[in-house]
Design an enzyme around this catalytic site. Structure first.
Site, short mmCIF file in Angstrom:
data_model
loop_
_atom_site.label_atom_id
_atom_site.label_comp_id
_atom_site.label_asym_id
_atom_site.label_seq_id
_atom_site.Cartn_x
_atom_site.Cartn_y
_atom_site.Cartn_z
N ASP A 212 -8.33 6.93 -0.56
CA ASP A 212 -7.58 6.17 -0.54
C ASP A 212 -6.30 6.75 0.87
O ASP A 212 -6.08 7.94 0.99
CB ASP A 212 -6.75 7.36 -1.88
CG ASP A 212 -5.76 6.49 -2.14
OD1 ASP A 212 -5.98 5.22 -2.76
OD2 ASP A 212 -4.76 6.97 -2.38
N GLU A 248 -9.63 3.13 3.18
CA GLU A 248 -8.58 2.04 2.70
C GLU A 248 -7.72 2.29 3.58
O GLU A 248 -6.30 2.83 3.51
CB GLU A 248 -8.56 2.52 0.92
CG GLU A 248 -7.42 1.64 1.07
CD GLU A 248 -6.14 1.32 0.06
OE1 GLU A 248 -5.51 0.92 -0.19
OE2 GLU A 248 -4.70 3.02 0.43
C1 QV4 Z 1 8.45 3.61 -8.25
C2 QV4 Z 1 8.62 3.20 -6.64
C3 QV4 Z 1 9.18 3.94 -5.92
C4 QV4 Z 1 10.85 4.86 -6.89
C5 QV4 Z 1 9.67 6.08 -7.36
C6 QV4 Z 1 10.12 7.33 -8.26
O1 QV4 Z 1 8.14 1.77 -6.48
O2 QV4 Z 1 10.49 2.87 -4.99
O3 QV4 Z 1 11.04 5.99 -5.89
O4 QV4 Z 1 9.17 4.61 -8.49
O5 QV4 Z 1 10.27 7.38 -9.27
C7 QV4 Z 1 2.57 3.34 -9.46
C8 QV4 Z 1 4.27 2.71 -9.74
C9 QV4 Z 1 5.34 3.23 -8.61
C10 QV4 Z 1 6.10 3.72 -9.11
C11 QV4 Z 1 5.61 5.34 -8.04
C12 QV4 Z 1 5.29 6.00 -8.48
O6 QV4 Z 1 3.53 1.53 -9.10
O7 QV4 Z 1 6.77 1.50 -8.60
O8 QV4 Z 1 7.12 3.85 -7.56
O9 QV4 Z 1 4.41 5.19 -9.28
O10 QV4 Z 1 5.83 6.99 -10.09
C13 QV4 Z 1 -1.22 2.50 -6.99
C14 QV4 Z 1 -0.44 2.20 -7.61
C15 QV4 Z 1 1.21 1.97 -7.28
C16 QV4 Z 1 1.35 3.00 -8.14
C17 QV4 Z 1 0.27 4.55 -7.54
C18 QV4 Z 1 0.84 5.11 -8.00
O11 QV4 Z 1 -1.53 0.18 -6.90
O12 QV4 Z 1 1.41 1.05 -8.16
O13 QV4 Z 1 2.52 3.67 -8.05
O14 QV4 Z 1 -1.31 4.10 -7.53
O15 QV4 Z 1 0.48 6.06 -9.76
C19 QV4 Z 1 0.17 0.41 0.48
C20 QV4 Z 1 -0.84 1.25 0.79
C21 QV4 Z 1 -2.45 1.65 0.26
C22 QV4 Z 1 -2.03 1.10 -1.40
C23 QV4 Z 1 -1.40 -0.33 -1.64
C24 QV4 Z 1 -1.84 -0.10 -3.29
O16 QV4 Z 1 -0.65 1.61 1.88
O17 QV4 Z 1 -2.69 2.56 0.73
O18 QV4 Z 1 -0.34 0.10 -1.57
N1 QV4 Z 1 -2.82 1.19 -2.14
C25 QV4 Z 1 -4.12 2.58 -3.11
C26 QV4 Z 1 -4.89 1.96 -4.40
C27 QV4 Z 1 -3.70 2.05 -5.72
C28 QV4 Z 1 -2.30 3.22 -5.41
C29 QV4 Z 1 -2.35 4.07 -4.04
C30 QV4 Z 1 -2.92 3.48 -2.67
C31 QV4 Z 1 -1.75 5.49 -4.00
O19 QV4 Z 1 -5.40 1.43 -4.05
O20 QV4 Z 1 -4.17 2.22 -6.51
O21 QV4 Z 1 -1.64 2.91 -5.58
O22 QV4 Z 1 -2.72 6.86 -4.01
O23 QV4 Z 1 -0.86 -1.22 -0.03
#
Ligand code: QV4
Ligand code: CA
Length: 512
Positions: A212, A248
């Site tokens: 990831d 990824e």
């Molecule tokens: C939020 C705000 C932040 C703030 C924070 C305060 O956005 O700016 O500072 O609150 O607490 C979730 C929420 C997100 C939140 C965060 C932390 O959606 O709003 O921050 O949690 O609480 C998945 C979801 C994300 C989720 C994350 C962790 O998609 O929405 O965040 O899990 O639970 C980029 C990357 C790529 C990524 C892609 C989605 O380059 O790597 O974005 N894809 C992978 C996975 C994906 C996962 C992650 C990475 C993180 O496929 O499923 O994100 O592990 O392009």
């Protein structure tokens, strides 16, 4: 001597590109958010018998449990420890699944979240999937243990501590992705803890990892971690097999970090593939299916040997990650079946099929208000198991695209034509195309708004074949359309644009 070392090094690099799929199988299915007990059953009752090569599973390690929003699917991308105990089940259930799937020739690939731990926000509480203690505010994860000095905050140079600008490679790698506590993978200690976690899974029998958020980790750090990984278990894999690594990295162009920085380490997700294929099948931006004659590297995709391809994934099917509205998902089932069929028929890349759950999609101004919703679950938040209906589809909100006849049969098609060249291309200079795979298979698509009625050279031996899209071979009969291939390899195809499935596929094993 020098040559020997060079060859050995080259071999080592390429090793992590090999999925080690057994028995000539070719496709991986992502059973997103499934419970281990259900995956074990599915391997035995469906995936093994139907030639599916492997399963990508959701992150198996301990994660945060959230109440607001309530049990979102993405809580599993916020690790709080490396105990193998998650929403999908216990360590024993995980081990049982790995064993039972391997025993029927189905590999397990683990989604490894190693860039970060949970979000820094205290508002998220401190509930863990197995009850381990942690304190995000103090950056303490005693079950591993990781503490403050194991995180990157001292290296990050942005005001917020988060990634603010994707054209600055340093912040993309050293700052927090959406506030997720960013691990200092340059530290030997952190690398060893991460490697221990992955090695435990390798020793249990998994075949590799979907890693990831690789864009957010330095290739050199990843190389150091991968270098510590054990060879695969010789209970199921031949001696000296390296774990399959697919990383990824979302690279649609225009950012500081390119997917090519990761090619030497393993395969990389090719996100252009689904974004472009979706645009083509939707006929947006003037795209036409016949432009895909040189599909693959000819479209600016990464080299074939590096690519892991998919039509949609768990992020972009709900507006997370990249690809936008062009992505074709199960919500557009007609186009989805065609796009997945096209992918599985085409020789480019290692293919992954998405298997989803339904949620209350509610799009306002292009944004899904319910993009957070977790898998079908009971009142207490535990995930529901996957019931199988008499017609072999799934119930209780599980979509099971991999069980749809058209997709299941195209997975088999890919196995049957494995190793054969892309051949006998035909098109009408619009959205009707056909191509074969040597003399082992042939597929015809009609994505135009009019009928297709044409005689084509299939390259197949003469005989009567069963179309595996409208039906399939059952004993000596065919439940779908029969296609007659003459001694000269030519066959007549008629496909109405009004059909639910306006495509036809035949292969060596569908011959009657
Ligand atoms: C939020 C705000 C932040 C703030 C924070 C305060 O956005 O700016 O500072 O609150 O607490 C979730 C929420 C997100 C939140 C965060 C932390 O959606 O709003 O921050 O949690 O609480 C998945 C979801 C994300 C989720 C994350 C962790 O998609 O929405 O965040 O899990 O639970 C980029 C990357 C790529 C990524 C892609 C989605 O380059 O790597 O974005 N894809 C992978 C996975 C994906 C996962 C992650 C990475 C993180 O496929 O499923 O994100 O592990 O392009
Ligand atoms: Ca990082």
């Amino acid at each position: 001597m020098k040559l020997v070392i060079l060859v050995a090094l080259f071999g080592l690099c390429l090793a992590q590109h090999n999925p080690h799929i057994k028995h000539g199988r070719t496709a991986i299915v992502h059973l997103f958010e499934w419970r281990w007990a259900d995956i074990a059953e599915e391997c035995e009752r469906f995936l093994g018998p139907n030639g599916v090569g492997g399963v990508q599973i959701s992150p198996p390690n301990e994660h945060i449990v959230l109440n607001s929003p309530w049990r979102p699917w993405w809580q599993r991308y916020q690790p709080v420890g490396y105990n193998l105990c998650s929403r999908s089940g216990s360590e024993n259930e995980l081990r049982d699944m790995i064993t039972r799937c391997n025993n029927v020739g189905v590999n397990i690939y683990v989604d490894a979240v190693i860039n970060h731990m949970c979000g820094s926000g205290l508002g998220q509480g401190n509930n863990a999937s197995c009850g381990s203690q942690f304190d995000a505010g103090k950056k303490e994860f005693p079950s591993i243990p990781f503490s403050q000095s194991d995180f990157n905050d001292n290296k990050c140079r942005t005001g917020s501590g988060n990634i603010e600008n994707y054209s600055d490679a340093n912040q993309v790698r050293d700052c927090r992705l959406v506030s997720l506590l960013d691990l200092a993978l340059e530290k030997d200690y952190v690398r060893s803890k991460v490697a221990d976690f992955l090695n435990k899974l390798i020793d249990m029998g998994v075949a590799g990892f979907r890693v990831d958020a690789c864009k957010h980790m330095w290739p050199g750090d990843l190389s150091a971690v991968y270098g510590r990984l054990h060879n695969l278990s010789t209970t199921w894999f031949s001696g000296g097999s390296r774990p399959f690594i697919f990383q990824e990295v979302i690279d649609l162009g225009g950012e500081a970090i390119a997917s090519s920085e990761y090619f030497h380490l393993g395969r990389v997700t090719e996100f252009k593939y689904g974004a472009k294929l979706g645009t083509v099948f939707r006929k947006w931006n003037g795209e036409k299916l016949f432009y895909t004659k040189n599909w693959g590297e000819g479209w600016g995709f990464m080299p074939n040997g590096n690519a892991l391809v998919f039509v949609d994934n768990h992020d972009n099917q709900r507006g997370h990650g990249a690809g936008g509205a062009a992505i074709v998902t199960f919500w557009d089932s007609k186009l989805h079946k065609m796009a997945v069929g096209y992918m599985l028929a085409h020789p480019y890349g290692v293919t992954r099929v998405m298997s989803s759950f339904r949620w209350d999609r509610h799009i306002v101004n292009g944004k899904d208000q319910n993009d957070w919703m977790g898998p079908p679950s009971h009142g207490n938040g535990s995930t529901k198991s996957v019931p199988i209906n008499p017609d072999q589809t799934c119930g209780d909100g599980w979509v099971c695209e991999h069980r749809w006849r058209q997709i299941k049969n195209m997975v088999i098609f890919r196995n049957v034509v494995n190793g054969q060249p892309h051949s006998n291309w035909w098109d009408n200079q619009s959205n009707q195309v056909a191509f074969g795979r040597g003399d082992r298979g042939f597929i015809v698509f009609n994505n135009d708004d009019w009928n297709l009625d044409v005689t084509l050279n299939t390259g197949m031996p003469g005989g009567t074949y069963c179309d595996v899209i409208s039906g399939e071979k059952e004993g000596s009969g065919c439940t779908g359309t029969q296609i007659h291939v003459g001694g000269d390899g030519r066959a007549h195809f008629k496909i109405s644009n009004g059909d639910e499935d306006p495509f036809v596929a035949i292969h060596a094993d569908s011959k009657l």
